[in-house]
Design a protein around this motif. Structure first.
Motif, short mmCIF file in Angstrom:
data_model
loop_
_atom_site.label_atom_id
_atom_site.label_comp_id
_atom_site.label_asym_id
_atom_site.label_seq_id
_atom_site.Cartn_x
_atom_site.Cartn_y
_atom_site.Cartn_z
N UNK A 150 -49.26 17.14 -25.51
CA UNK A 150 -49.36 17.45 -26.93
C UNK A 150 -49.16 16.25 -27.83
N UNK A 151 -50.00 16.10 -28.80
CA UNK A 151 -49.75 15.26 -29.97
C UNK A 151 -50.77 15.66 -31.04
N UNK A 152 -50.82 14.94 -32.15
CA UNK A 152 -51.68 15.35 -33.25
C UNK A 152 -53.17 15.30 -32.88
N UNK A 153 -53.53 14.40 -31.97
CA UNK A 153 -54.95 14.32 -31.60
C UNK A 153 -55.36 15.58 -30.82
N UNK A 154 -54.43 16.09 -30.02
CA UNK A 154 -54.74 17.32 -29.26
C UNK A 154 -54.95 18.47 -30.26
N UNK A 184 -42.76 23.61 -22.39
CA UNK A 184 -42.66 24.65 -23.43
C UNK A 184 -43.10 24.14 -24.80
N UNK A 185 -42.81 22.88 -25.08
CA UNK A 185 -43.19 22.33 -26.39
C UNK A 185 -44.72 22.35 -26.53
N UNK A 248 -43.84 34.53 -25.60
CA UNK A 248 -44.20 33.45 -26.54
C UNK A 248 -45.45 33.86 -27.33
N UNK A 249 -46.42 34.44 -26.63
CA UNK A 249 -47.65 34.90 -27.30
C UNK A 249 -47.33 35.98 -28.32
N UNK A 250 -46.39 36.84 -27.96
CA UNK A 250 -46.02 37.93 -28.88
C UNK A 250 -45.41 37.36 -30.16
N UNK A 251 -44.48 36.43 -29.98
CA UNK A 251 -43.80 35.84 -31.14
C UNK A 251 -44.80 35.09 -32.03
#
Ligand code: URP
Ligand code: ZN
Ligand code: ZN
Ligand code: ZN
Length: 508
Positions: A150-154, A184-185, A248-251
């Motif tokens: 993950x980062x802003x480009x993703x 998780x992040x 996580x999808x629910x939240x």
């Protein structure tokens, strides 16, 4: 006349009416879709279905295929394959041409494969690399894209992929630590981004930390052979991850698709979520439905190693529950996770099960295995078979009714199914590019007599007629119907703000 002998590429799969049957004429072709069975002809013109109905006028230049005694169904959709995947230090042996050809030999006309960027690799770059590899495909294909970091480009690239490249689903591997595992992040950020885009997050649900730890423990305790594989990936490991992803999808207010659900623990998580109204979809692999965990105790190392895939094969009890899941609608799709490694590739882990490339084949056999073990046994109706092998995947991944239907305007991807035809599955005769078949020796009832892709016959009475490069990339737009409904739910669920006068007292 050859399969492409007509200049205008017209093709009719022809049946006759029930009245004609009563008069002693040939039995007609029965069109089977996810919601009905009817006697009808199907006329294909220029790659699309032009008409469906009884006693159609057949254009003079059309090839007529006699569908006597056959079922005319939408071609299969395998929503989970890995052609020529670079994985665990090697590359899957099946390429996009051989793989989509083998698929056609089994009645499957569309695959959804996976772009899997290495950690830190640019998503768009990976996507274009996979698009290049897939150009040799013989049948239509599409891509889920994995989010492995993950980062802003993703964040930005996910937007570009949905807007400009027809990607509406993103995959998250919760296992394969130190490789493509998504922490998780990343998972939370990516699910939240899917929410902004109307895309569908999908997960390989296994707790990668637990797997990593158990693998080390098993290896150190001397379980170095393939039997160490299932010991390090018990059902609880899958159930824990499935539940975590679902919560996580629910939240975050997104639907969720679980790939290769293999056990009661994961199914229970799906059942609970769905009973609470959550939009969770589950996929099962044909392999998990019919092969059990005894394979890992086989004294032949190579045989056992050829069954090393994740999640591993489970006990017969879990298998029975998977069938019940399919019957009850808890499981929506069937796939293969077709990821082929030949014996010398599997042998990379001859002294350490952790190094055996994970994956099994089966793209050619899924439909027959499902018919034989599902319909012939009375567990599924022919329409339910169509739903779980084709239509449901088309709906979930938003390519219905172009795919997964026999209706005017749909792509002429059809399978003319011989419900009583038989075949003995074997690596000696299959069309898959792998020197092993997990169903070796299995006799199946229900085989494709003809497979049509874009109106062309690509499989005919045991002969492949696929063309390299004939397959097309299929765009899948965001916001399928159920996502729009999810969006409404999310809007309705926004809590009301509390309007109150500002606090004016002392502040410590
Ligand atoms: O063992 C498997 N399933 N190999 C392919 C990659 C994946 O996990 O889907
Ligand atoms: Zn581009
Ligand atoms: Zn997986
Ligand atoms: Zn997979």
């Amino acid at each position: 006349m050859g399969p492409r002998g007509c200049a205008s590429r017209r093709l009719a799969a022809r049946g006759v009416t029930r009245r004609a049957l009563a008069r002693g004429a040939r039995r007609g072709g029965v069109v089977v879709t996810h919601d009905e069975e009817k006697l009808a002809d199907v006329l294909c013109v220029d790659g699309r279905i032009a008409a469906v109905g009884a006693n159609l006028d057949v254009p003079s230049d059309a090839r007529v295929i006699d569908a006597d005694g056959l079922l005319i169904m939408p071609g299969g959709i395998d929503p989970h394959t890995h052609m020529e995947l670079p994985f665990m230090g090697t590359v899957a042996s099946e390429d996009f041409f051989t793989g989509t050809s083998a698929a056609a030999a089994g009645g499957t006309t569309t695959i959804i494969d996976f772009v899997i960027p290495a950690p830190q690799q640019n998503l768009l770059e990976a996507y274009h690399t996979w698009r290049g590899w897939a150009e040799k495909s013989a049948c239509d294909y599409s891509f889920h894209v994995a989010v492995t970091w993950w980062d802003d480009t993703v964040h930005a690239d996910m937007g570009t992929l949905t807007r400009e490249h027809g990607v509406n689903s993103f995959k998250h591997f919760m296992a394969y630590k130190n490789a493509i595992m998504c922490d998780d992040e990343t998972l939370v950020n990516s699910f939240a981004r899917c929410n902004e885009l109307g895309a569908i997050p999908t997960v390989h649900a296994e707790n990668g930390e637990l797997v990593f730890r158990l693998q080390k423990e098993m290896y150190e305790r001397g379980y170095v052979g393939p039997e160490g594989h299932p010991l390090s990936r018990p059902p609880e490991v899958e159930g824990e991850a499935a539940n975590s992803a679902i919560r996580i999808a629910e939240v975050l207010g997104v639907p969720l698709y679980l790939v290769h659900t293999s056990c009661e623990d994961a199914l229970e998580a799906v059942r609970r979520a769905r009973s609470e109204g959550q939009r969770v979809f589950a996929e099962v692999l044909a392999q998990h439905l019919v092969i059990d965990d005894s394979v890992y105790r086989n004294p032949d190392w190579s045989f056992a190693a050829h069954h090393v895939m994740s999640p591993p094969f489970r006990s017969k009890r879990h298998q029975g529950l998977l069938w019940k899941g399919l019957q009850s609608g808890l499981i929506h799709t069937t796939a293969t996770d077709h990821c082929c490694f030949c014996t010398p590739q599997k042998a990379m882990g001859k002294d350490d099960f952790r190094k055996i490339p994970n994956g099994t084949g089966g793209v050619e056999d899924r439909m027959s295995v499902l018919w034989s073990e599902g319909v012939e046994t009375g567990m599924l109706t022919p329409s339910e078979f169509v739903a779980v092998t084709s239509t449901n995947a088309a709906k979930i991944f938003n390519i219905f009714p172009r795919k997964g239907s026999v209706s005017v305007g749909a792509d002429a991807d059809l399978v003319l199914w011989d419900p009583k035809g038989t075949r003995t599955i074997s690596a000696k005769t299959h069309h898959q590019k792998i020197d092993f078949n997990v169903y070796e020796g299995m006799e199946v009832t229900g085989i494709p007599a003809y497979t049509l892709s874009q109106g062309d016959v690509v499989w005919e009475n045991g002969e492949l007629k696929t063309q390299r490069g004939k397959g097309r990339y299929i765009d899948r737009p965001c916001y399928p119907t159920y996502w729009k409904n999810q969006q409404r739910r999310n809007e309705v669920a926004v809590p009301e703000k509390v309007v109150r006068a500002a606090y004016t007292g002392p502040v410590a």
